[in-house]
Design a protein around this motif. Structure first.
Motif, PDB file in Angstrom:
ATOM      1  N   LEU A 123      24.676  21.719 -12.828  1.00 27.66           N
ATOM      2  CA  LEU A 123      25.789  20.902 -13.327  1.00 27.66           C
ATOM      3  C   LEU A 123      27.093  21.688 -13.273  1.00 27.66           C
ATOM      4  CD1 LEU A 123      26.798  18.301 -14.668  1.00 27.66           C
ATOM      5  CD2 LEU A 123      26.223  19.320 -16.890  1.00 27.66           C
ATOM      6  N   LEU A 124      27.070  22.930 -13.725  1.00 27.33           N
ATOM      7  CA  LEU A 124      28.284  23.742 -13.749  1.00 27.33           C
ATOM      8  C   LEU A 124      28.793  24.022 -12.340  1.00 27.33           C
ATOM      9  CD1 LEU A 124      27.451  26.305 -16.593  1.00 27.33           C
ATOM     10  CD2 LEU A 124      28.931  24.291 -16.702  1.00 27.33           C
ATOM     11  N   VAL A 125      27.881  24.343 -11.419  1.00 28.27           N
ATOM     12  CA  VAL A 125      28.290  24.637 -10.045  1.00 28.27           C
ATOM     13  C   VAL A 125      28.889  23.403  -9.381  1.00 28.27           C
ATOM     14  CG1 VAL A 125      27.446  25.222  -7.744  1.00 28.27           C
ATOM     15  CG2 VAL A 125      26.693  26.554  -9.717  1.00 28.27           C
ATOM     16  N   SER A 126      28.253  22.235  -9.556  1.00 32.09           N
ATOM     17  CA  SER A 126      28.758  21.010  -8.923  1.00 32.09           C
ATOM     18  C   SER A 126      30.128  20.630  -9.465  1.00 32.09           C
ATOM     19  CB  SER A 126      27.763  19.859  -9.122  1.00 32.09           C
ATOM     20  OG  SER A 126      27.581  19.582 -10.498  1.00 32.09           O
ATOM     21  N   VAL A 127      30.296  20.719 -10.790  1.00 37.70           N
ATOM     22  CA  VAL A 127      31.594  20.375 -11.379  1.00 37.70           C
ATOM     23  C   VAL A 127      32.662  21.382 -10.969  1.00 37.70           C
ATOM     24  CG1 VAL A 127      32.858  20.125 -13.551  1.00 37.70           C
ATOM     25  CG2 VAL A 127      30.581  19.138 -13.324  1.00 37.70           C
ATOM     26  N   ALA A 128      32.301  22.675 -10.984  1.00 39.46           N
ATOM     27  CA  ALA A 128      33.274  23.708 -10.608  1.00 39.46           C
ATOM     28  C   ALA A 128      33.689  23.575  -9.146  1.00 39.46           C
ATOM     29  CB  ALA A 128      32.684  25.091 -10.875  1.00 39.46           C
ATOM     30  N   ALA A 129      32.729  23.290  -8.266  1.00 37.35           N
ATOM     31  CA  ALA A 129      33.044  23.163  -6.844  1.00 37.35           C
ATOM     32  C   ALA A 129      33.981  21.993  -6.585  1.00 37.35           C
ATOM     33  CB  ALA A 129      31.756  23.006  -6.039  1.00 37.35           C
ATOM     34  N   LEU A 130      33.648  20.844  -7.150  1.00 39.95           N
ATOM     35  CA  LEU A 130      34.511  19.678  -6.948  1.00 39.95           C
ATOM     36  C   LEU A 130      35.861  19.869  -7.622  1.00 39.95           C
ATOM     37  CD1 LEU A 130      31.940  16.756  -7.396  1.00 39.95           C
ATOM     38  CD2 LEU A 130      32.900  17.644  -5.276  1.00 39.95           C
ATOM     39  N   GLY A 131      35.852  20.528  -8.791  1.00 41.86           N
ATOM     40  CA  GLY A 131      37.116  20.788  -9.479  1.00 41.86           C
ATOM     41  C   GLY A 131      38.027  21.697  -8.673  1.00 41.86           C
ATOM     42  N   ALA A 132      37.447  22.713  -8.033  1.00 42.52           N
ATOM     43  CA  ALA A 132      38.254  23.621  -7.208  1.00 42.52           C
ATOM     44  C   ALA A 132      38.847  22.898  -6.003  1.00 42.52           C
ATOM     45  CB  ALA A 132      37.390  24.802  -6.750  1.00 42.52           C
ATOM     46  N   ILE A 133      38.046  22.043  -5.371  1.00 38.98           N
ATOM     47  CA  ILE A 133      38.539  21.298  -4.207  1.00 38.98           C
ATOM     48  C   ILE A 133      39.608  20.295  -4.624  1.00 38.98           C
ATOM     49  CG2 ILE A 133      37.864  19.730  -2.346  1.00 38.98           C
ATOM     50  CD1 ILE A 133      35.086  20.998  -2.444  1.00 38.98           C
ATOM     51  N   ALA A 134      39.554  19.837  -5.883  1.00 43.30           N
ATOM     52  CA  ALA A 134      40.510  18.833  -6.357  1.00 43.30           C
ATOM     53  C   ALA A 134      41.868  19.426  -6.705  1.00 43.30           C
ATOM     54  CB  ALA A 134      39.940  18.114  -7.585  1.00 43.30           C
ATOM     55  N   ILE A 135      41.982  20.750  -6.790  1.00 47.26           N
ATOM     56  CA  ILE A 135      43.233  21.378  -7.233  1.00 47.26           C
ATOM     57  C   ILE A 135      44.447  20.940  -6.406  1.00 47.26           C
ATOM     58  CG2 ILE A 135      44.439  23.598  -7.377  1.00 47.26           C
ATOM     59  CD1 ILE A 135      41.832  24.833  -8.372  1.00 47.26           C
ATOM     60  N   PRO A 136      44.364  20.882  -5.069  1.00 50.29           N
ATOM     61  CA  PRO A 136      45.554  20.449  -4.307  1.00 50.29           C
ATOM     62  C   PRO A 136      46.052  19.055  -4.668  1.00 50.29           C
ATOM     63  CG  PRO A 136      43.950  21.487  -2.846  1.00 50.29           C
ATOM     64  CD  PRO A 136      43.269  21.296  -4.166  1.00 50.29           C
ATOM     65  N   ALA A 137      45.208  18.223  -5.272  1.00 47.22           N
ATOM     66  CA  ALA A 137      45.619  16.852  -5.599  1.00 47.22           C
ATOM     67  C   ALA A 137      46.798  16.819  -6.556  1.00 47.22           C
ATOM     68  CB  ALA A 137      44.443  16.074  -6.191  1.00 47.22           C
ATOM     69  N   LYS A 138      47.018  17.915  -7.305  1.00 47.17           N
ATOM     70  CA  LYS A 138      48.144  17.926  -8.243  1.00 47.17           C
ATOM     71  C   LYS A 138      49.486  17.920  -7.511  1.00 47.17           C
ATOM     72  CE  LYS A 138      48.058  22.975  -8.691  1.00 47.17           C
ATOM     73  NZ  LYS A 138      49.326  23.198  -8.009  1.00 47.17           N
ATOM     74  N   PHE A 188      46.313  17.183   5.251  1.00 45.05           N
ATOM     75  CA  PHE A 188      47.409  16.386   5.807  1.00 45.05           C
ATOM     76  C   PHE A 188      48.765  16.718   5.198  1.00 45.05           C
ATOM     77  CE2 PHE A 188      43.600  14.007   6.740  1.00 45.05           C
ATOM     78  CZ  PHE A 188      43.824  13.570   8.032  1.00 45.05           C
ATOM     79  N   GLN A 189      48.775  17.396   4.038  1.00 40.66           N
ATOM     80  CA  GLN A 189      50.055  17.741   3.412  1.00 40.66           C
ATOM     81  C   GLN A 189      50.313  19.241   3.494  1.00 40.66           C
ATOM     82  OE1 GLN A 189      50.949  15.502  -0.232  1.00 40.66           O
ATOM     83  NE2 GLN A 189      51.744  17.391  -1.121  1.00 40.66           N
ATOM     84  N   TRP A 190      49.270  20.038   3.237  1.00 35.54           N
ATOM     85  CA  TRP A 190      49.425  21.496   3.321  1.00 35.54           C
ATOM     86  C   TRP A 190      49.167  22.028   4.721  1.00 35.54           C
ATOM     87  CZ3 TRP A 190      46.667  23.752  -1.640  1.00 35.54           C
ATOM     88  CH2 TRP A 190      47.360  23.320  -2.771  1.00 35.54           C
ATOM     89  N   GLY A 191      48.379  21.292   5.514  1.00 37.22           N
ATOM     90  CA  GLY A 191      48.138  21.714   6.887  1.00 37.22           C
ATOM     91  C   GLY A 191      46.903  22.557   7.111  1.00 37.22           C
ATOM     92  N   TRP A 192      46.014  22.679   6.110  1.00 34.44           N
ATOM     93  CA  TRP A 192      44.791  23.442   6.304  1.00 34.44           C
ATOM     94  C   TRP A 192      43.889  22.742   7.328  1.00 34.44           C
ATOM     95  CZ3 TRP A 192      42.874  25.204   0.754  1.00 34.44           C
ATOM     96  CH2 TRP A 192      43.869  25.998   0.179  1.00 34.44           C
ATOM     97  N   GLN A 244      51.663  16.542  12.473  1.00 36.21           N
ATOM     98  CA  GLN A 244      52.739  16.884  11.547  1.00 36.21           C
ATOM     99  C   GLN A 244      52.265  16.640  10.125  1.00 36.21           C
ATOM    100  OE1 GLN A 244      55.911  18.045  12.306  1.00 36.21           O
ATOM    101  NE2 GLN A 244      56.243  18.299  10.116  1.00 36.21           N
ATOM    102  N   THR A 245      52.383  17.652   9.271  1.00 37.17           N
ATOM    103  CA  THR A 245      52.024  17.467   7.869  1.00 37.17           C
ATOM    104  C   THR A 245      53.174  16.795   7.137  1.00 37.17           C
ATOM    105  OG1 THR A 245      52.845  19.668   7.315  1.00 37.17           O
ATOM    106  CG2 THR A 245      50.513  19.473   7.901  1.00 37.17           C
ATOM    107  N   GLY A 246      52.881  16.238   5.994  1.00 33.56           N
ATOM    108  CA  GLY A 246      53.904  15.542   5.221  1.00 33.56           C
ATOM    109  C   GLY A 246      53.268  14.722   4.127  1.00 33.56           C
ATOM    110  N   PRO A 247      54.030  13.833   3.493  1.00 30.92           N
ATOM    111  CA  PRO A 247      53.486  13.018   2.415  1.00 30.92           C
ATOM    112  C   PRO A 247      52.287  12.184   2.872  1.00 30.92           C
ATOM    113  CG  PRO A 247      55.875  12.862   2.474  1.00 30.92           C
ATOM    114  CD  PRO A 247      55.464  13.592   3.719  1.00 30.92           C
ATOM    115  N   ILE A 248      51.406  11.918   1.936  1.00 31.52           N
ATOM    116  CA  ILE A 248      50.227  11.101   2.206  1.00 31.52           C
ATOM    117  C   ILE A 248      50.616   9.628   2.158  1.00 31.52           C
ATOM    118  CG2 ILE A 248      47.858  10.626   1.496  1.00 31.52           C
ATOM    119  CD1 ILE A 248      48.445  13.515   2.426  1.00 31.52           C
ATOM    120  N   MET A 249      50.039   8.838   3.047  1.00 34.01           N
ATOM    121  CA  MET A 249      50.345   7.411   3.091  1.00 34.01           C
ATOM    122  C   MET A 249      50.234   6.795   1.702  1.00 34.01           C
ATOM    123  SD  MET A 249      48.424   4.354   5.156  1.00 34.01           S
ATOM    124  CE  MET A 249      47.119   4.341   3.933  1.00 34.01           C
TER     125      MET A 249
END
Length: 742
Positions: A370-385, A570-574, A583-588
């Motif tokens: 549970l901790l690994v799954s939540v931590a992994a998804l939480g880390a991937i979600a950080i750019p959403a801010k 699509f925004q950061w270019g990774w 071209q990176t930029g704002p998300i639709m």
């Protein structure tokens, strides 16, 4: 529910010719209506409730004919290095182009020279001419386009760099058909590996394609009557194909399982529809809720797309419940695995398949998983801010297109804000001196930080309304441009008080900003409506309070992680280069709504299919942890296959040339992968293991209020008495006796 669907499946198997003929007639009838129906209307860009749209409507009202919908081309000329476009030979080439373009086609309404319109850059390196047409881009003839291309070629031969912006020569991306073919091929491979049978793999594909055919022809048939545009069915096609394959696959898989237990073909088909079909119904209902909920946003185009896709899901469910058992009646043994055809009555997967082994692993270590799954998804979600919303334009296209090169040349010659001017509409009906009021407002906006130039105001015939353009110093997708629009609008009360006139800001840039804000404001209400209705539906299905809440929490994890991945690419270019992102930029702007709505429905699909088997095992007497293992033993393989099919279908759209389609395809594919392989396979069993028997807790008072729906087949177990086939009936093909009381 299970009993009703059991009867339906039994009836469809017995009357297979009638049901098959019925769907053939439906497809033919809808197709005939579609052929005779008037052409679908063009896409409507109306966005009620936003200032940019209100200003646009005011322009149409006060300046009749100024907001014409005719096509236009902005031809950009760049002089050779060290030269100016005003030099003799270069100026002559541009003048010759304007003359040639004016008489090139009867569809041309005007061609304005840059020297007459003063559209030459300050350094003299760049200029542009505007060619306007009497018809829309979709009505332009090939001859008109060829004539314009010929005039451009002549100017290039004179030594100028010439590119064309606008919608006349815009590259047409046909992503839909090829993407769907790619998705079907990949889905066929997954089905073949999963079932090990060509017939079992082909049946879901056949029924899904038929469902998409009915859905798309229905959209065409109703297009004129309901105002459905040609692009309304894009989402319906994508989801109809993916869900249609999944729903049929679940029923075929359950049929194979029941045949493995020794049931006769008709009985196995009936039981498959009564049990797996019940899960299909409620899974389909969650998708329909999510898609119909798109109407909450208040964007007409989005509402129509959502309702059309919801209709496609309903058709997919109906086909899975009726046509699939009918086709099983034609080929009752062809879809079986080799083991069952040879007469081995073992439940597919046995008692120790990969699903049960994985479940035992999670049940022994629920907290770390549970901790690994939540931590992994939480880390991937950080750019959403850092999510920024907008609408991709020419800047997001490939540099191989003339539109993108024209965009870059204009930005280099006139500044980055030139590609996204703001249109200011001044309503001076309440002013004592309209011209003075317009002059004051023009000066105030010109003096605003971030505005580099303001064009002269143009009045309507009545002299009470004026409009002018203001060019920002930053590009249309820059966050500073968004702040500039807010600043200008914040100056309105003071201007209205001092002049008696008011103004509104519109234009493509302002429209995109307003749409993005409207979508952002609607996201929370949309989530509340959709999740609230789905939690209630899942309470009815599972007779539990905590299981639906757990499902909603897992969904939010997968959505936030997928949004983070979209922003990172699509925004950061990774990894943008690997996906062909130019071209990176704002998300639709509509991307988060699409993602939330579609992924929520699909996530609840997997939740219903997986947890319903756990609930079924628990209802039939297994302990909670044992029921989790049973659910994985029976459903994990088919849920994984279903998710792979979804990922395959959506990934096919990542190869599209259009940035919007590419973003949607990537976002949906990664979201399904996160939800199926992390949330449903790790988060869900870990939470259920920790909850134990409390997972199925339901207050007595709530149990009395909620309607009781049997999707586990509990009613079938009480109402059916089946004598299994004798040992000389290979593969359970026949029974000596069969008594069914339903």
């Amino acid at each position: 529910m299970a009993t009703f669907l059991y009867r339906l499946g039994r009836l469809a198997f017995r009357w297979r010719w009638r049901f098959a003929l019925l769907w053939a007639v439906v497809l033919a009838a809808v197709g005939a209506v579609a052929v005779m129906a008037p052409a679908a209307p063009d896409d409507s860009s109306a966005m009620s409730g936003i200032e940019a749209q209100q200003a646009y409507d005011l322009i149409q009202q006060r300046f009749p004919g100024s907001a014409a919908d005719g096509a236009s081309a902005r031809i950009v000329f760049v002089a050779p290095h060290g030269q100016k476009v005003t030099a003799g030979a270069n100026k002559k080439a541009i003048t010759d182009f304007v003359r040639e373009a004016t008489g090139s086609s009867p569809q041309v309404s005007s061609a304005v020279s840059p020297f007459a319109a003063d559209t030459v850059s300050n350094d003299g390196s760049t200029a542009y001419a505007t060619v306007s047409y009497k018809v829309t881009s979709s009505d332009l003839t090939d001859a008109s386009k060829t004539s314009l291309e010929h005039a451009i070629g002549d100017a290039r031969d004179a030594g100028l760099t010439v590119e064309a912006g606008g919608d006349v020569l815009a590259a047409q991306t046909e992503a839909g058909g090829s993407s769907e073919v790619i998705g079907i091929v990949l889905a066929a491979v997954v089905l073949l590996i999963t079932f090990g049978s060509l017939a079992a793999a082909g049946l879901p594909l056949l029924t899904a394609v038929l469902g998409v055919g009915v859905s798309m022809t229905a959209v065409t048939a109703l297009g004129s009557a309901l105002g459905l545009s040609s692009t309304t069915g894009t989402l319906a096609s994508m989801l109809g194909l993916a869900c249609g394959i999944d729903y049929a696959m679940f029923i075929v898989s359950r049929y194979r399982e029941e045949r493995g237990k020794g049931h006769a073909p008709q009985q196995a088909a009936a039981l498959a529809v009564g049990t797996a079909g019940s899960a299909v119904v409620f899974a389909g209902m969650t998708v329909v809720i999510a898609l119909a909920g798109l109407s909450v946003v208040g964007i007409p185009m989005l509402t129509k797309m959502g309702l059309a896709a919801a209709g496609a899901i309903v058709i997919s469910v109906l086909i899975a419940l009726t046509l699939v058992p009918a086709l099983l009646g034609f080929w009752p043994n062809a879809v079986l695995s080799r083991r069952i055809r040879k007469g081995r009555r073992a439940v597919e997967g046995g008692t120790g398949n990969g699903g049960s082994r994985w479940a035992r692993f999670v049940l022994r270590r629920p907290v770390p998983v549970l901790l690994v799954s939540v931590a992994a998804l939480g880390a991937i979600a950080i750019p959403a801010k850092d999510l920024q919303l907008g609408m991709p334009g020419a800047e997001s296209q490939s540099t191989s297109t003339t539109e993108r090169r024209a965009y870059d040349d204009l930005a280099a010659g006139f500044g980055p804000g030139f590609n996204g001017p703001l249109t200011i509409v001044v309503d001076a009906r309440g002013a004592q001196h309209p011209k003075s009021a317009v002059s004051a407002i023009t000066k105030e906006i010109k003096d605003t930080d971030g505005i580099v130039s303001v064009a002269p105001a143009r009045f309507n015939d009545a002299g009470d309304t004026a409009m002018f353009s203001a060019t920002p110093s930053t590009s249309p997708t820059d966050e500073q441009t968004k702040n500039l629009v807010k600043t200008i609008r914040a100056e309105r009360p003071a201007a209205e008080k001092s002049t008696g006139a008011t103004f509104k800001v519109t234009g493509t840039t302002a429209m995109n900003i307003d749409v993005a804000q409207k979508v952002q404001d609607a996201l929370i209400p949309y989530l509340a409506v959709v999740i609230g209705l789905a939690v209630l539906l899942l309470m009815i299905v599972f007779r539990s309070v905590l299981v639906p809440l757990k499902a909603a929490a897992g969904f939010l994890l997968s959505v936030l992680a997928s949004l983070g991945a979209v922003v990172a690419v699509f925004q950061w270019g990774w990894f943008a280069g690997l996906l062909g992102v130019q071209q990176t930029g704002p998300i639709m702007s509509l991307m988060p709504i699409f993602l939330v709505g579609i992924v929520f429905g699909l996530a609840m699909d997997y939740e219903v299919f997986l947890v319903s088997r756990m609930r079924e095992a628990h209802v039939h007497g297994e302990q909670p942890r044992q029921a989790v293992e049973s659910g994985f033993r029976h459903s994990a393989r088919v849920v994984v296959a279903a998710a792979l099919i979804m990922v395959a279908v959506f990934s096919g759209f990542v190869g599209a040339g259009e940035s919007m389609i590419k973003t949607i395809g990537f976002g949906l594919a990664i979201a399904v992968a996160f939800d199926a392989f992390v949330v449903r396979m790790a988060f869900v069993p870990a939470v259920l293991a920790l909850l134990g028997r409390y997972a199925w807790w339901l207050p007595k008072w709530l149990g009395r209020i909620l309607p009781k729906v049997d999707i586990e087949g509990e009613g079938l177990a009480r109402q059916t008495a089946i004598v299994l086939p004798s040992s000389d009936a290979p593969g359970g093909g026949r029974t000596d006796t069969e008594s069914v009381r339903v």
